[in-house]
Design a protein around this motif. Structure first.
Motif, PDB file in Angstrom:
ATOM      1  N   THR A  68      59.678  25.562  43.920  1.00  0.00           N
ATOM      2  CA  THR A  68      60.928  25.682  44.672  1.00  0.00           C
ATOM      3  C   THR A  68      60.868  26.861  45.638  1.00  0.00           C
ATOM      4  O   THR A  68      61.657  26.962  46.560  1.00  0.00           O
ATOM      5  N   PHE A  69      59.938  27.737  45.431  1.00  0.00           N
ATOM      6  CA  PHE A  69      59.943  29.020  46.100  1.00  0.00           C
ATOM      7  C   PHE A  69      58.878  29.107  47.180  1.00  0.00           C
ATOM      8  O   PHE A  69      58.989  29.904  48.089  1.00  0.00           O
ATOM      9  N   CYS A  70      57.823  28.284  47.064  1.00  0.00           N
ATOM     10  CA  CYS A  70      56.678  28.440  47.944  1.00  0.00           C
ATOM     11  C   CYS A  70      56.448  27.214  48.814  1.00  0.00           C
ATOM     12  O   CYS A  70      56.997  26.143  48.575  1.00  0.00           O
ATOM     13  N   ASP A  71      55.633  27.422  49.851  1.00  0.00           N
ATOM     14  CA  ASP A  71      55.277  26.308  50.710  1.00  0.00           C
ATOM     15  C   ASP A  71      54.101  25.541  50.114  1.00  0.00           C
ATOM     16  O   ASP A  71      54.011  24.330  50.230  1.00  0.00           O
ATOM     17  N   ARG A  72      53.197  26.258  49.517  1.00  0.00           N
ATOM     18  CA  ARG A  72      51.953  25.682  49.059  1.00  0.00           C
ATOM     19  C   ARG A  72      51.668  26.215  47.671  1.00  0.00           C
ATOM     20  O   ARG A  72      52.021  27.350  47.370  1.00  0.00           O
ATOM     21  N   VAL A  73      51.019  25.413  46.839  1.00  0.00           N
ATOM     22  CA  VAL A  73      50.726  25.840  45.475  1.00  0.00           C
ATOM     23  C   VAL A  73      49.240  25.683  45.183  1.00  0.00           C
ATOM     24  O   VAL A  73      48.654  24.646  45.505  1.00  0.00           O
ATOM     25  N   LEU A  74      48.648  26.745  44.652  1.00  0.00           N
ATOM     26  CA  LEU A  74      47.278  26.640  44.156  1.00  0.00           C
ATOM     27  C   LEU A  74      47.359  26.638  42.633  1.00  0.00           C
ATOM     28  O   LEU A  74      47.974  27.521  42.046  1.00  0.00           O
ATOM     29  N   VAL A  75      46.755  25.636  42.016  1.00  0.00           N
ATOM     30  CA  VAL A  75      46.778  25.582  40.563  1.00  0.00           C
ATOM     31  C   VAL A  75      45.432  26.069  40.046  1.00  0.00           C
ATOM     32  O   VAL A  75      44.389  25.560  40.436  1.00  0.00           O
ATOM     33  N   MET A  76      45.485  27.105  39.206  1.00  0.00           N
ATOM     34  CA  MET A  76      44.238  27.664  38.684  1.00  0.00           C
ATOM     35  C   MET A  76      44.060  27.309  37.224  1.00  0.00           C
ATOM     36  O   MET A  76      45.016  27.271  36.451  1.00  0.00           O
ATOM     37  N   TYR A  77      42.808  27.048  36.878  1.00  0.00           N
ATOM     38  CA  TYR A  77      42.484  26.800  35.475  1.00  0.00           C
ATOM     39  C   TYR A  77      41.138  27.430  35.186  1.00  0.00           C
ATOM     40  O   TYR A  77      40.151  27.137  35.865  1.00  0.00           O
ATOM     41  N   ARG A  78      41.074  28.279  34.222  1.00  0.00           N
ATOM     42  CA  ARG A  78      39.847  28.966  33.824  1.00  0.00           C
ATOM     43  C   ARG A  78      39.081  29.529  35.003  1.00  0.00           C
ATOM     44  O   ARG A  78      37.893  29.289  35.157  1.00  0.00           O
ATOM     45  N   GLY A  79      39.766  30.250  35.879  1.00  0.00           N
ATOM     46  CA  GLY A  79      39.071  30.959  36.938  1.00  0.00           C
ATOM     47  C   GLY A  79      38.756  30.133  38.167  1.00  0.00           C
ATOM     48  O   GLY A  79      38.092  30.602  39.074  1.00  0.00           O
ATOM     49  N   ARG A  80      39.199  28.879  38.191  1.00  0.00           N
ATOM     50  CA  ARG A  80      38.953  28.047  39.366  1.00  0.00           C
ATOM     51  C   ARG A  80      40.256  27.462  39.880  1.00  0.00           C
ATOM     52  O   ARG A  80      41.207  27.279  39.134  1.00  0.00           O
ATOM     53  N   ILE A  81      40.263  27.150  41.184  1.00  0.00           N
ATOM     54  CA  ILE A  81      41.408  26.420  41.724  1.00  0.00           C
ATOM     55  C   ILE A  81      41.131  24.942  41.500  1.00  0.00           C
ATOM     56  O   ILE A  81      40.167  24.391  42.037  1.00  0.00           O
ATOM     57  N   VAL A  82      41.943  24.319  40.656  1.00  0.00           N
ATOM     58  CA  VAL A  82      41.690  22.908  40.375  1.00  0.00           C
ATOM     59  C   VAL A  82      42.471  22.002  41.323  1.00  0.00           C
ATOM     60  O   VAL A  82      42.128  20.845  41.514  1.00  0.00           O
ATOM     61  N   GLU A  83      43.538  22.520  41.917  1.00  0.00           N
ATOM     62  CA  GLU A  83      44.295  21.689  42.841  1.00  0.00           C
ATOM     63  C   GLU A  83      45.050  22.558  43.812  1.00  0.00           C
ATOM     64  O   GLU A  83      45.569  23.609  43.461  1.00  0.00           O
ATOM     65  N   GLU A  84      45.079  22.111  45.056  1.00  0.00           N
ATOM     66  CA  GLU A  84      45.898  22.787  46.057  1.00  0.00           C
ATOM     67  C   GLU A  84      46.821  21.729  46.643  1.00  0.00           C
ATOM     68  O   GLU A  84      46.366  20.671  47.062  1.00  0.00           O
ATOM     69  N   ILE A  85      48.097  22.004  46.666  1.00  0.00           N
ATOM     70  CA  ILE A  85      49.034  20.948  47.039  1.00  0.00           C
ATOM     71  C   ILE A  85      50.259  21.566  47.692  1.00  0.00           C
ATOM     72  O   ILE A  85      50.643  22.695  47.379  1.00  0.00           O
ATOM     73  N   GLU A  86      50.857  20.841  48.613  1.00  0.00           N
ATOM     74  CA  GLU A  86      52.102  21.319  49.211  1.00  0.00           C
ATOM     75  C   GLU A  86      53.210  21.200  48.182  1.00  0.00           C
ATOM     76  O   GLU A  86      53.272  20.242  47.418  1.00  0.00           O
ATOM     77  N   ALA A  87      54.091  22.203  48.199  1.00  0.00           N
ATOM     78  CA  ALA A  87      55.067  22.297  47.124  1.00  0.00           C
ATOM     79  C   ALA A  87      55.955  21.055  47.046  1.00  0.00           C
ATOM     80  O   ALA A  87      56.269  20.563  45.966  1.00  0.00           O
ATOM     81  N   ARG A  88      56.326  20.529  48.210  1.00  0.00           N
ATOM     82  CA  ARG A  88      57.255  19.389  48.125  1.00  0.00           C
ATOM     83  C   ARG A  88      56.556  18.090  47.734  1.00  0.00           C
ATOM     84  O   ARG A  88      57.202  17.080  47.509  1.00  0.00           O
ATOM     85  N   ARG A  89      55.220  18.140  47.672  1.00  0.00           N
ATOM     86  CA  ARG A  89      54.501  16.931  47.239  1.00  0.00           C
ATOM     87  C   ARG A  89      54.002  17.083  45.812  1.00  0.00           C
ATOM     88  O   ARG A  89      53.067  16.398  45.398  1.00  0.00           O
ATOM     89  N   LEU A  90      54.568  18.007  45.093  1.00  0.00           N
ATOM     90  CA  LEU A  90      54.054  18.329  43.773  1.00  0.00           C
ATOM     91  C   LEU A  90      54.010  17.097  42.870  1.00  0.00           C
ATOM     92  O   LEU A  90      53.097  16.929  42.075  1.00  0.00           O
ATOM     93  N   HIS A  91      55.011  16.224  43.031  1.00  0.00           N
ATOM     94  CA  HIS A  91      55.052  15.040  42.165  1.00  0.00           C
ATOM     95  C   HIS A  91      53.860  14.114  42.414  1.00  0.00           C
ATOM     96  O   HIS A  91      53.585  13.229  41.631  1.00  0.00           O
ATOM     97  N   GLU A  92      53.153  14.353  43.557  1.00  0.00           N
ATOM     98  CA  GLU A  92      51.979  13.533  43.835  1.00  0.00           C
ATOM     99  C   GLU A  92      50.705  14.151  43.288  1.00  0.00           C
ATOM    100  O   GLU A  92      49.610  13.692  43.586  1.00  0.00           O
ATOM    101  N   ALA A  93      50.856  15.236  42.518  1.00  0.00           N
ATOM    102  CA  ALA A  93      49.669  15.955  42.029  1.00  0.00           C
ATOM    103  C   ALA A  93      48.721  15.001  41.323  1.00  0.00           C
ATOM    104  O   ALA A  93      49.128  14.144  40.546  1.00  0.00           O
ATOM    105  N   LYS A  94      47.430  15.164  41.642  1.00  0.00           N
ATOM    106  CA  LYS A  94      46.446  14.224  41.110  1.00  0.00           C
ATOM    107  C   LYS A  94      45.756  14.771  39.875  1.00  0.00           C
ATOM    108  O   LYS A  94      45.406  14.047  38.963  1.00  0.00           O
ATOM    109  N   HIS A  95      45.568  16.080  39.873  1.00  0.00           N
ATOM    110  CA  HIS A  95      44.771  16.624  38.773  1.00  0.00           C
ATOM    111  C   HIS A  95      45.523  16.548  37.447  1.00  0.00           C
ATOM    112  O   HIS A  95      46.701  16.886  37.396  1.00  0.00           O
TER     113      HIS A  95
END
Lengths: 368, 283
Positions: free
Chosen positions: B224-251
């Motif tokens: 709700t707060f950001c334009d873009r989201v980087l999702v990190m897991y164990r030291g890596r970025i596993v997904e980068e997605i625009e905040a308003r498309r979060l529901h389309e997240a693939k990972h």
């Protein structure tokens, strides 16, 4: 921003801090309460100290009467002395009498010197105070920077060097270190004067030409303008103060190091670095400013232990201090002197505790 | 995986943070790349995912035994790898700043608020006294502290958590930096205060046109707060997605993070357990 803050309807941003404390009546009341509690704890502690020391003095298998009359006295002389010393009375009565005397400022007469105990203490205690004070100053001046450097270079060579130096201070017996110091700096190199408070000639000047303002040789000679005595007094102080200060330094640097390591791991240190604060300021202002809070207790306690526990140093350096006086009195079964000395040391402990409380409120705003 | 931004404030390529432990090197951050412009980027992940370490590595605040390596780490065209400490300090605080998690620990307890804010100004070019005072007061007003005069004289323990965090924000923004890293800025606060602090932060970032890296474990908050989201897991970025498309997240990990929150009006079934697969480590 408008005066009625619509973003903050519940006033969460309002300062929830107490009003500034000036010389308000509350501040005065707090000060009065502090003084009262200090006086109370002083009285209770001294009374307890007196009781315990008195009882110990009465149950040890040393005969103070014998110490006075000698072992060739007749039974009649012995009995007369016993009555004169008040030792024929029951112990509770002896104690009440003694406490009464103490309350009127009479600590009795020391058999050892033939002088009033109070006068003896006035002569010996300033010497101990000088020794412990200079040793503690030395310990602070060397120990705190040493501990800070050790923490900053944790595990690297400056830390190792400081730790080994400190460990040596910890593990060497003080009388041995004192003897070696005398052997090297007095015996071999001749840089330092020998044992004693003053050289014989200076002692003479001191006895006759120096006014006793405070009882401290250094202060009194300076105040009287007797600079030869002053220089000699300082010269005599250096070696024993250095030996004692070494121990103080070892302890203070060790504690400083551990307090600094704790503080340097805190988040406010990272915050200061984020702000772009230079590293020296992060260490000496931010971290040390917080490490000083627990350090104050350490320093005051180490000062107190030097005041009471420099007997060995005083013996090795023939330093006419309170520790030496009480020890000699103990060997001579001179209980008035022992009790008087113990009382002074106890009172000193309480005063230092108060001092540490006061310093605490200066360093730590949370304690105010 | 990251498209290069021509106008990026911050450019990070193959950033890794390694700690040498007795059981061999441990990589907290394992070769991540991203750009941040004058926008709001969220970094999300569970604890230990390396998100905080990423923020600290950017500011050069990873202390030994940690090691930072990157093939590119530039801020406004300045290569920050191996930058001398003096020049790094000029960037830190002045141009890139960071708001930390808990004001109870991140403010110096024995220094007044006023001195701590003034220090941020003073280490960058010693402005005159009255200017420091004016800017400090203005800044406290901006974070909506009432009675800023009094707060300047207060010590951190005399402030509530919400106020402490506003003071923290004020202290870190008073130098008007271009990029702010907010490392879990509301996680230590009461829920009631969280939103207010967030709104203040949001407002300031928007008005000043700063870049923001918002580090949080709370995916919904970040979205709700950001334009873009980087999702990190164990030291890596596993997904980068625009905040308003979060529901389309693939990972699957991102989906897992989204699904493990209860929804008001949703079913009453068990919440799904977060899936973690060894294979994602090397994604």
């Amino acid at each position: 921003m408008t005066s009625t803050n619509i973003d903050d309807p519940r006033g969460l941003g309002r300062a929830r801090i107490p009003p500034s404390r000036g010389r308000s009546s509350r501040g005065l009341a707090r000060a009065a309460r502090r003084v009262a509690s200090f006086v109370f704890s002083l009285a209770v502690t001294l009374f307890g100290l007196l009781l315990v020391t008195f009882l110990i003095a009465r149950v040890v298998p040393l005969d103070p009467v014998l110490a006075v009359v000698g072992d060739r006295a007749t039974q009649a002389q012995y009995d007369a002395a016993r009555v004169e010393l008040g030792l024929d009375r029951p112990i509770p009565e002896q104690f009440v009498r003694y406490v009464g005397d103490v309350l009127t400022g009479d600590l009795g007469t020391a058999n050892l010197t033939g002088q009033p105990v109070l006068k003896d203490i006035g002569r010996t205690f300033p010497n101990t105070l000088e020794l412990a004070t200079f040793a503690t100053i030395l310990g602070i001046v060397l120990g705190i920077p040493g501990g800070v450097v050790g923490a900053v270079y944790q595990g690297r060579w400056p830390d190792q060097v400081i730790r080994v130096v400190g460990l040596l201070g910890y593990s060497m017996p003080v009388f041995w270190l004192g003897l070696v110091a005398l052997l090297i700096f007095y015996g071999t190199l001749g840089w330092a004067p020998g044992p004693g408070r003053l050289d014989v000639t200076q002692q003479f000047t001191y006895e006759f030409d120096v006014t006793r303002y405070t009882g401290s040789v250094i202060l009194d000679s300076a105040l009287s303008g007797a600079w030869d005595v002053f220089r000699n007094a300082v010269a005599h102080l250096i070696l024993p103060a250095a030996v004692l200060g070494y121990f103080s330094m070892a302890y203070i640097s060790r504690m400083t190091r551990s307090f600094m390591l704790e503080q340097l791991g805190q988040e406010y240190i990272t915050a200061a670095r984020v702000k772009g604060v230079p590293e020296w300021r992060v260490i000496w202002v931010h971290a040390l400013g917080n490490a000083m809070v627990p350090l104050i207790t350490v320093i005051v306690l180490s000062y107190a232990s030097l005041l009471e526990g420099s007997v060995l140093t005083e013996t090795v350096f023939a330093w006419p201090g309170l520790g030496l006086y009480v020890t000699q009195a103990l060997f001579a079964a001179d209980f008035n002197a022992v009790l008087g000395g113990t009382l002074v040391i106890g009172a000193m402990f309480i005063v230092l505790n108060l001092l540490s409380d006061i310093l605490y409120t200066i360093v730590d705003p949370r304690a105010r | 995986m990251t498209q290069a931004h021509g106008d990026a404030l911050l450019s990070v390529r193959d950033l890794s943070v390694t700690f040498d432990t007795r059981r061999g090197p441990f990589q907290a951050v394992r070769g991540i790349s991203f750009d941040v412009g004058r926008e709001r980027v969220g970094i999300v992940g569970e604890s230990g995912s390396g998100k905080s370490m990423t923020g600290r590595a950017i500011l050069g605040l990873v202390r030994a035994p940690g090691r930072v390596a990157a093939s590119c780490l530039t801020f406004d065209g300045i290569d920050m790898r191996n930058l001398p400490e003096r020049q790094m300090r000029r960037i830190r605080g002045q141009r890139v700043s960071m708001v930390m998690q808990d004001p109870r620990y991140s403010l110096n307890p024995v220094m007044t608020v006023g001195r701590q804010i003034a220090e941020a100004l003073r280490v960058h070019g010693r402005p005159p006294r009255d200017e420091i005072r004016r800017r400090s007061l203005d800044m406290l007003n901006e974070v909506q502290i009432r009675d800023p005069e009094r707060v300047l004289k207060a010590y951190p323990h005399e402030l509530s958590g919400g106020m402490g965090q506003r003071v923290m924000i004020a202290m870190m923004l008073v130098t008007e930096p271009e990029l702010l890293i907010a490392d879990e800025p509301t996680s230590a606060l009461d829920v009631t205060v969280q939103l207010e602090v967030l709104r203040i932060l949001d407002d300031l970032v928007r008005r000043r046109g700063m870049g923001l890296i918002f580090i949080s474990h709370d995916l919904r908050l970040v979205s709700t707060f950001c334009d873009r989201v980087l999702v990190m897991y164990r030291g890596r970025i596993v997904e980068e997605i625009e905040a308003r498309r979060l529901h389309e997240a693939k990972h699957p990990y991102t989906q897992g993070l989204l699904n493990c929150l209860p929804r008001i009006g949703g079913g009453h079934g068990d919440l799904p357990t977060l899936q973690r697969q060894q294979a994602w480590k090397d994604a």
